[in-house]
Design a protein around this motif. Structure first.
Motif: not given
Length: 146
Positions: A16-25, A27-30
């Motif tokens: 969940k946190l890794f997905d949030e991190y990617r969204q910060f950059y 990237i769409d949530s996945d």
């Protein structure tokens, strides 16, 4: 706050946190892909992940990838990811994660740990400099294949 090396036991919260991190950059949530990526890295021992927990909640993480220094004939690490939840920023979580990274790298007899950050990421740069990291003299090049 507690810093520990992530195992499959932390995978759900970490994903969940890794997905949030990617969204910060941008990237769409996945979450399912984020979880699968982390699960594979951990299973194959291709990365080392540290998580910061407070009251049983994951509030930050960092991910290291091993590499080697041919010149020094030693192991080295790339700190590819570091992220702290928005509500935990400014509380020393990033510093604690970085100190754990340094301790781990020293235990592994690593030559160095390296990272990249955006030039405009002022807060991160201040932290790295406060922790005695130096900007190197190399000119990095990259070629993307997608």
């Amino acid at each position: 706050m507690e810093i520990l090396q992530a195992t499959m036991n932390e995978l759900e919260d970490l994903a969940k946190l890794f997905d949030e991190y990617r969204q910060f950059y941008g990237i769409d949530s996945d979450i399912s892909s984020a979880k699968a990526f982390l699960q594979l890295r951990l299973a194959l021992k291709e990365s080392v992940v540290f998580v910061a927990q407070e009251d049983g909640r994951v509030i930050g993480f960092t991910q290291l990838y091993p590499t080697f220094s041919s010149v020094a004939l030693q192991r080295a690490f790339i700190l590819n990811d570091i992220y702290v939840t928005e509500d935990a920023r400014g509380l020393g979580v990033g510093k604690a994660l970085m100190e754990q990274v340094f301790q781990y790298c020293e235990q592994q007899d690593a030559r160095y740990v390296t990272l990249q950050t955006a030039a405009d990421n002022v807060n991160a740069r201040k932290l790295y400099e406060k922790l005695h990291m130096k900007q190197d003299e190399y000119c990095n090049y990259v070629k993307y294949f997608m």
